[in-house]
Design a protein around this motif. Sequence first.
Motif, PDB file in Angstrom:
ATOM      1  N   ARG A  85      37.843  -7.892  25.782  1.00  0.00           N
ATOM      2  CA  ARG A  85      37.795  -7.339  27.194  1.00  0.00           C
ATOM      3  C   ARG A  85      36.415  -7.314  27.826  1.00  0.00           C
ATOM      4  O   ARG A  85      35.921  -6.767  28.621  1.00  0.00           O
ATOM      5  CB  ARG A  85      38.564  -6.121  27.417  1.00  0.00           C
ATOM      6  N   ARG A 136      32.426  -6.393  31.226  1.00  0.00           N
ATOM      7  CA  ARG A 136      33.386  -5.736  30.485  1.00  0.00           C
ATOM      8  C   ARG A 136      34.530  -5.108  31.429  1.00  0.00           C
ATOM      9  O   ARG A 136      34.203  -4.601  32.498  1.00  0.00           O
ATOM     10  CB  ARG A 136      32.749  -4.638  29.661  1.00  0.00           C
ATOM     11  N   ILE A 191      45.330  -3.783  32.311  1.00  0.00           N
ATOM     12  CA  ILE A 191      45.083  -5.302  32.778  1.00  0.00           C
ATOM     13  C   ILE A 191      46.340  -5.803  33.446  1.00  0.00           C
ATOM     14  O   ILE A 191      47.380  -5.788  32.738  1.00  0.00           O
ATOM     15  CB  ILE A 191      44.311  -5.964  31.792  1.00  0.00           C
ATOM     16  N   LEU A 210      42.778 -12.669  28.047  1.00  0.00           N
ATOM     17  CA  LEU A 210      43.360 -11.397  29.020  1.00  0.00           C
ATOM     18  C   LEU A 210      44.637 -11.741  29.584  1.00  0.00           C
ATOM     19  O   LEU A 210      45.434 -10.885  29.814  1.00  0.00           O
ATOM     20  CB  LEU A 210      42.376 -11.209  29.817  1.00  0.00           C
ATOM     21  N   SER A 218      44.703  -8.736  25.201  1.00  0.00           N
ATOM     22  CA  SER A 218      44.483  -8.108  26.324  1.00  0.00           C
ATOM     23  C   SER A 218      44.093  -6.628  26.041  1.00  0.00           C
ATOM     24  O   SER A 218      43.137  -5.870  26.571  1.00  0.00           O
ATOM     25  CB  SER A 218      44.942  -8.178  27.746  1.00  0.00           C
TER      26      SER A 218
END
Length: 238
Positions: A63, A104, A111, A51, A57
């Motif tokens: 994820r 999740r 992100i 991530l 990501s």
Amino acid sequence: GVGIITTTTTTTTMSAFAAPGTHLQELIVATATTEQKIACLKTLRIVVKNLADPLKSADPKFRQLKLSNEKVKAKITPCPSAIDYMKAIGFSQVTDSDGEEYLRIDATKTIDISHMQSSLVELNNALEMLTPKDVNPSFKEEKKSSEGILPSKRPQPVSSSSSTTEKLSEKQKARLLMEEKERKEKEAAKAARKKTAALIKADKYVRENDENWESKQSAACVKSGTGISTFRDKYGEN
């Protein structure tokens, strides 16, 4: 058809990126064995490292972490704080319609790469704290070659003194480090005093036996008012 995803907990927003370090500290001092903690942290690190990569990501498969997977469950279950930590950095605990359980980050969330990079640093620091230095090679990460994953070396026998060190709490380790630092500082101070005494003795010998010796300003000079006088001028020879 497309499976319906139902969440078992309140969705965690990325703005709730608060105090994940607290959960990480709880994980470090948990009652699980050191090896269990390291296995758990390495699992979390794999997810967070992906991530922290801007390209990965964005990929849904990176994820999430499948908690119902037996291997993942075996590594996460001994350290309950691991799930709290992942929630603190933006994950939600969800159960899909087929009953599979995941940690999740929803696809609709953006992100924060910098937060994930910070989390990666935290996890690396935690692993460094827990990983014994040159004690158990099995803790080292597996490396990939053209033939696949290279097998880890089998752990070497651990001496009783090393075992004792591993059983120490984090507070005890910190105290031992502080005591070692104080011991070294005392030894350095003692050596400095010894060196100073030797220099004073040598200086006194030269003054008493060298007929060409004469008083000069030195680092021992004392400034008073507008004049400068030596320590010996002020207090005498003895």
